[in-house]
Design a protein around this motif. Structure first.
Motif, PDB file in Angstrom:
ATOM      1  N   GLU A 140      18.959  69.532  59.528  1.00  0.00           N
ATOM      2  CA  GLU A 140      18.884  69.874  58.107  1.00  0.00           C
ATOM      3  C   GLU A 140      20.219  70.411  57.590  1.00  0.00           C
ATOM      4  O   GLU A 140      20.583  70.183  56.431  1.00  0.00           O
ATOM      5  N   ILE A 141      20.952  71.114  58.424  1.00  0.00           N
ATOM      6  CA  ILE A 141      22.275  71.614  58.027  1.00  0.00           C
ATOM      7  C   ILE A 141      23.290  70.478  58.009  1.00  0.00           C
ATOM      8  O   ILE A 141      24.043  70.305  57.047  1.00  0.00           O
ATOM      9  N   VAL A 142      23.300  69.684  59.064  1.00  0.00           N
ATOM     10  CA  VAL A 142      24.282  68.604  59.172  1.00  0.00           C
ATOM     11  C   VAL A 142      24.101  67.565  58.074  1.00  0.00           C
ATOM     12  O   VAL A 142      25.074  67.020  57.543  1.00  0.00           O
ATOM     13  N   ARG A 143      22.856  67.297  57.692  1.00  0.00           N
ATOM     14  CA  ARG A 143      22.624  66.257  56.699  1.00  0.00           C
ATOM     15  C   ARG A 143      23.184  66.619  55.326  1.00  0.00           C
ATOM     16  O   ARG A 143      23.310  65.759  54.448  1.00  0.00           O
ATOM     17  N   LEU A 144      23.557  67.900  55.119  1.00  0.00           N
ATOM     18  CA  LEU A 144      24.175  68.297  53.857  1.00  0.00           C
ATOM     19  C   LEU A 144      25.507  67.587  53.646  1.00  0.00           C
ATOM     20  O   LEU A 144      25.914  67.345  52.512  1.00  0.00           O
ATOM     21  N   TYR A 145      26.190  67.256  54.744  1.00  0.00           N
ATOM     22  CA  TYR A 145      27.483  66.578  54.617  1.00  0.00           C
ATOM     23  C   TYR A 145      27.543  65.250  55.378  1.00  0.00           C
ATOM     24  O   TYR A 145      28.459  64.446  55.174  1.00  0.00           O
ATOM     25  N   ASN A 146      26.579  65.010  56.255  1.00  0.00           N
ATOM     26  CA  ASN A 146      26.590  63.786  57.063  1.00  0.00           C
ATOM     27  C   ASN A 146      25.154  63.393  57.378  1.00  0.00           C
ATOM     28  O   ASN A 146      24.639  63.705  58.446  1.00  0.00           O
ATOM     29  N   ASP A 185      30.197  80.887  66.593  1.00  0.00           N
ATOM     30  CA  ASP A 185      30.318  81.397  65.237  1.00  0.00           C
ATOM     31  C   ASP A 185      30.577  80.239  64.282  1.00  0.00           C
ATOM     32  O   ASP A 185      30.595  79.062  64.697  1.00  0.00           O
ATOM     33  N   TRP A 186      30.792  80.555  63.018  1.00  0.00           N
ATOM     34  CA  TRP A 186      31.047  79.528  62.016  1.00  0.00           C
ATOM     35  C   TRP A 186      32.309  78.706  62.307  1.00  0.00           C
ATOM     36  O   TRP A 186      32.276  77.474  62.203  1.00  0.00           O
ATOM     37  N   PRO A 187      33.458  79.318  62.679  1.00  0.00           N
ATOM     38  CA  PRO A 187      34.639  78.500  62.963  1.00  0.00           C
ATOM     39  C   PRO A 187      34.398  77.441  64.041  1.00  0.00           C
ATOM     40  O   PRO A 187      34.896  76.319  63.937  1.00  0.00           O
ATOM     41  N   GLU A 188      33.626  77.787  65.069  1.00  0.00           N
ATOM     42  CA  GLU A 188      33.347  76.789  66.103  1.00  0.00           C
ATOM     43  C   GLU A 188      32.472  75.668  65.546  1.00  0.00           C
ATOM     44  O   GLU A 188      32.709  74.486  65.833  1.00  0.00           O
ATOM     45  N   ALA A 214      24.138  77.624  54.514  1.00  0.00           N
ATOM     46  CA  ALA A 214      22.946  77.207  55.253  1.00  0.00           C
ATOM     47  C   ALA A 214      23.016  77.627  56.719  1.00  0.00           C
ATOM     48  O   ALA A 214      21.988  77.876  57.357  1.00  0.00           O
ATOM     49  N   PHE A 215      24.221  77.715  57.256  1.00  0.00           N
ATOM     50  CA  PHE A 215      24.434  78.041  58.665  1.00  0.00           C
ATOM     51  C   PHE A 215      24.313  79.542  58.943  1.00  0.00           C
ATOM     52  O   PHE A 215      23.687  79.965  59.925  1.00  0.00           O
ATOM     53  N   GLU A 216      24.902  80.362  58.090  1.00  0.00           N
ATOM     54  CA  GLU A 216      25.049  81.790  58.361  1.00  0.00           C
ATOM     55  C   GLU A 216      23.737  82.528  58.622  1.00  0.00           C
ATOM     56  O   GLU A 216      23.702  83.434  59.470  1.00  0.00           O
ATOM     57  N   PRO A 217      22.632  82.204  57.952  1.00  0.00           N
ATOM     58  CA  PRO A 217      21.395  82.951  58.238  1.00  0.00           C
ATOM     59  C   PRO A 217      20.913  82.829  59.678  1.00  0.00           C
ATOM     60  O   PRO A 217      20.084  83.642  60.122  1.00  0.00           O
ATOM     61  N   HIS A 218      21.408  81.860  60.408  1.00  0.00           N
ATOM     62  CA  HIS A 218      20.966  81.639  61.783  1.00  0.00           C
ATOM     63  C   HIS A 218      21.844  82.366  62.808  1.00  0.00           C
ATOM     64  O   HIS A 218      21.541  82.348  64.004  1.00  0.00           O
ATOM     65  N   VAL A 219      22.915  83.011  62.346  1.00  0.00           N
ATOM     66  CA  VAL A 219      23.846  83.675  63.256  1.00  0.00           C
ATOM     67  C   VAL A 219      23.262  85.001  63.723  1.00  0.00           C
ATOM     68  O   VAL A 219      22.786  85.810  62.919  1.00  0.00           O
ATOM     69  N   GLY A 220      23.293  85.212  65.035  1.00  0.00           N
ATOM     70  CA  GLY A 220      22.834  86.461  65.621  1.00  0.00           C
ATOM     71  C   GLY A 220      23.938  87.137  66.398  1.00  0.00           C
ATOM     72  O   GLY A 220      25.102  86.716  66.363  1.00  0.00           O
ATOM     73  N   ALA A 221      23.588  88.152  67.149  1.00  0.00           N
ATOM     74  CA  ALA A 221      24.575  88.912  67.915  1.00  0.00           C
ATOM     75  C   ALA A 221      25.277  88.052  68.954  1.00  0.00           C
ATOM     76  O   ALA A 221      26.440  88.300  69.300  1.00  0.00           O
TER      77      ALA A 221
END
Length: 239
Positions: A140-146, A185-188, A214-221
């Motif tokens: 669902e995240i990837v389909r936003l751009y691909n 993280d996001w950069p990776e 869309a990605f950031e809410p899934h980031v944890g410790a």
């Protein structure tokens, strides 16, 4: 045909796809080829675990091919090339692998690619086709751009046509499972997914911001872990 799986949690988890492959075919002492090998992670592990095997990794992305050549390994040969034109003679290999690569073949060339792979696999040999299922949070995240819905469906349709024709391939086995996909993280995520060397997704700053939101809410410790639903089909070369 094969419908999207909306709930990957219903599928068994498989951290090591090499175990799936080894459960289906013998791997020791085999001569193998991987079409669209990428970083050849599974290929490298296979050669470490199974004595006497040899593997050719074919890759169309010049940047990735150069990286592969910079890290040689016994039994592993890297060549630049595509599944549509394999630079080997007839019946050169015991088996072939396409790991998340068939849907990257141009749709108009998928049938020709499956026939070409059949040409270089010996009678009685096999082709292991592992394709992502169009579903799950990561998708669902990837389909936003691909959005790969069309090409993934086309890849499965090409396999169905090859099996229906019966000229080269016969169905031998089928598996469904999920694979963990981790990002620190996001950069990776951005490096691996938005800006890969093999594709230009034409990501604008506004689109990148949308994907990041869309990605950031899934980031944890400990970063992010998604699951990718997979569909494996083992094809047997007709004799």
């Amino acid at each position: 045909m094969h419908a999207a799986i909306s709930d990957p949690d219903q599928l068994p988890s498989q951290k090591d796809e090499l175990e799936v492959l080894a459960d289906l075919v013998p791997l020791a002492g085999q001569r193998l080829i991987e079409l669209g090998c990428g970083g050849a992670r599974l290929a490298r592990h296979l050669l470490q675990r199974y004595a006497g095997s040899q593997l050719v990794g074919l890759e169309v992305d010049g940047v990735q091919h150069a990286k592969n050549q910079a890290h040689p390994q016994d039994g592993l040969q890297f060549l630049a090339g595509s599944a549509e034109a394999v630079p080997f003679g007839d019946a050169s290999f015991d088996g072939a692998l396409m790991l998340k690569s068939l849907h990257h073949v141009p749709v108009k060339s998928m049938d020709a690619a499956l026939a070409e792979v059949a040409r270089v696999v010996r009678p009685g040999g096999w082709l292991y086709v592992s394709e992502p299922i169009y579903g799950g949070t990561l998708n669902e995240i990837v389909r936003l751009y691909n959005d790969e819905g069309t090409v993934r469906a086309a890849a499965q349709a090409a396999v169905e046509r090859a099996l229906a024709a019966g000229s080269y391939w016969q169905a031998a086995a089928e598996r469904h499972f999920t694979q963990p996909v981790r990002f620190k993280d996001w950069p990776e995520f951005a490096q691996r997914m938005l800006y890969p060397s093999f594709a230009d997704h034409a990501v604008t700053p506004a689109l990148e911001a949308r994907v990041r939101a869309a990605f950031e809410p899934h980031v944890g410790a400990e970063g992010v872990q998604f699951v990718r639903p997979m569909h494996v089909r083992l094809l047997r070369r007709t004799t």
